[in-house]
Design a protein around this motif. Structure first.
Motif, PDB file in Angstrom:
ATOM      1  N   TYR A 169      -7.853  -0.504   5.666  1.00  0.00           N
ATOM      2  CA  TYR A 169      -7.901  -0.801   4.231  1.00  0.00           C
ATOM      3  C   TYR A 169      -8.654   0.293   3.477  1.00  0.00           C
ATOM      4  O   TYR A 169      -8.192   0.773   2.440  1.00  0.00           O
ATOM      5  CB  TYR A 169      -8.565  -2.167   3.992  1.00  0.00           C
ATOM      6  CG  TYR A 169      -8.967  -2.371   2.571  1.00  0.00           C
ATOM      7  CD1 TYR A 169      -8.011  -2.606   1.588  1.00  0.00           C
ATOM      8  CD2 TYR A 169     -10.297  -2.298   2.181  1.00  0.00           C
ATOM      9  CE1 TYR A 169      -8.383  -2.771   0.257  1.00  0.00           C
ATOM     10  CE2 TYR A 169     -10.672  -2.466   0.868  1.00  0.00           C
ATOM     11  CZ  TYR A 169      -9.710  -2.705  -0.093  1.00  0.00           C
ATOM     12  OH  TYR A 169     -10.074  -2.860  -1.415  1.00  0.00           O
ATOM     13  N   GLY A 182       0.812  -1.216   0.000  1.00  0.00           N
ATOM     14  CA  GLY A 182       0.000   0.000   0.000  1.00  0.00           C
ATOM     15  C   GLY A 182       0.838   1.254   0.000  1.00  0.00           C
ATOM     16  O   GLY A 182       1.968   1.287  -0.479  1.00  0.00           O
ATOM     17  N   SER A 210      -3.226  -0.327   3.200  1.00  0.00           N
ATOM     18  CA  SER A 210      -2.693  -1.490   2.515  1.00  0.00           C
ATOM     19  C   SER A 210      -3.812  -2.475   2.204  1.00  0.00           C
ATOM     20  O   SER A 210      -4.656  -2.737   3.069  1.00  0.00           O
ATOM     21  CB  SER A 210      -1.641  -2.191   3.379  1.00  0.00           C
ATOM     22  OG  SER A 210      -1.245  -3.417   2.802  1.00  0.00           O
ATOM     23  N   PRO A 211      -3.806  -3.071   1.010  1.00  0.00           N
ATOM     24  CA  PRO A 211      -4.780  -4.120   0.703  1.00  0.00           C
ATOM     25  C   PRO A 211      -4.604  -5.361   1.591  1.00  0.00           C
ATOM     26  O   PRO A 211      -5.544  -6.126   1.770  1.00  0.00           O
ATOM     27  CB  PRO A 211      -4.510  -4.465  -0.759  1.00  0.00           C
ATOM     28  CG  PRO A 211      -3.772  -3.306  -1.313  1.00  0.00           C
ATOM     29  CD  PRO A 211      -3.025  -2.697  -0.170  1.00  0.00           C
ATOM     30  N   LEU A 244      -4.488  -5.387   4.653  1.00  0.00           N
ATOM     31  CA  LEU A 244      -5.384  -5.238   5.801  1.00  0.00           C
ATOM     32  C   LEU A 244      -6.761  -5.823   5.510  1.00  0.00           C
ATOM     33  O   LEU A 244      -7.434  -6.304   6.417  1.00  0.00           O
ATOM     34  CB  LEU A 244      -5.496  -3.768   6.201  1.00  0.00           C
ATOM     35  CG  LEU A 244      -4.209  -3.117   6.707  1.00  0.00           C
ATOM     36  CD1 LEU A 244      -4.467  -1.674   7.111  1.00  0.00           C
ATOM     37  CD2 LEU A 244      -3.598  -3.894   7.848  1.00  0.00           C
ATOM     38  N   LEU A 245      -7.181  -5.814   4.251  1.00  0.00           N
ATOM     39  CA  LEU A 245      -8.457  -6.423   3.889  1.00  0.00           C
ATOM     40  C   LEU A 245      -8.400  -7.932   4.115  1.00  0.00           C
ATOM     41  O   LEU A 245      -9.346  -8.522   4.631  1.00  0.00           O
ATOM     42  CB  LEU A 245      -8.819  -6.105   2.438  1.00  0.00           C
ATOM     43  CG  LEU A 245     -10.119  -6.726   1.928  1.00  0.00           C
ATOM     44  CD1 LEU A 245     -11.320  -6.232   2.748  1.00  0.00           C
ATOM     45  CD2 LEU A 245     -10.319  -6.411   0.452  1.00  0.00           C
TER      46      LEU A 245
END
Length: 125
Positions: free
Chosen positions: A95, A36, A100-101, A103-104
């Protein structure tokens, strides 16, 4: 066959152990932020984040070990469920803020654990 909800207690010990160890938590933070926008992750912000994650890791490790040592109860499962929901919500918020992706992925894992914990809570009634 449903997953055993206590397996999440064990996985939390592993996760928080990694976050509690300074060199490892720095690596994990680097890895998560590499997907990210990590422009803020320099200088004193980097040090502050490493310290915060380390303290959170130590606290999480302690509580995860306690959770494994005490017998299951509706209260324990309910508290674990609430923690997973709130942690997943914070990760989802990060997210959505573009941190940052990764975190998804972590949010989905926490929400998945919440589903398993909720089924264990329902089963205990």
């Amino acid at each position: 066959m449903l997953l055993n909800h206590r397996n999440f207690y064990v996985s939390d010990v592993g996760l928080f152990l990694v976050l509690a160890i300074p060199c490892l938590n720095d690596y994990v933070i680097d890895l998560v932020l590499s997907f990210g926008n990590a422009d803020f992750y320099t200088g004193s912000a980097r040090t502050s984040l490493i310290i915060f994650v380390g303290i959170a890791g130590v606290l999480g490790l302690g509580f995860s070990l306690l959770r494994l040592r005490i017998p299951d109860s509706r209260d324990l499962v309910l508290i674990s469920l609430l923690v997973k929901i709130f942690a997943g919500s914070w990760l989802l918020f990060g997210y959505l803020q573009g941190v940052s992706p990764a975190l998804l992925v972590l949010a989905i894992a926490d929400f998945g654990a919440a589903v398993v914990l909720s089924t264990a809570l329902i089963k205990q009634t």
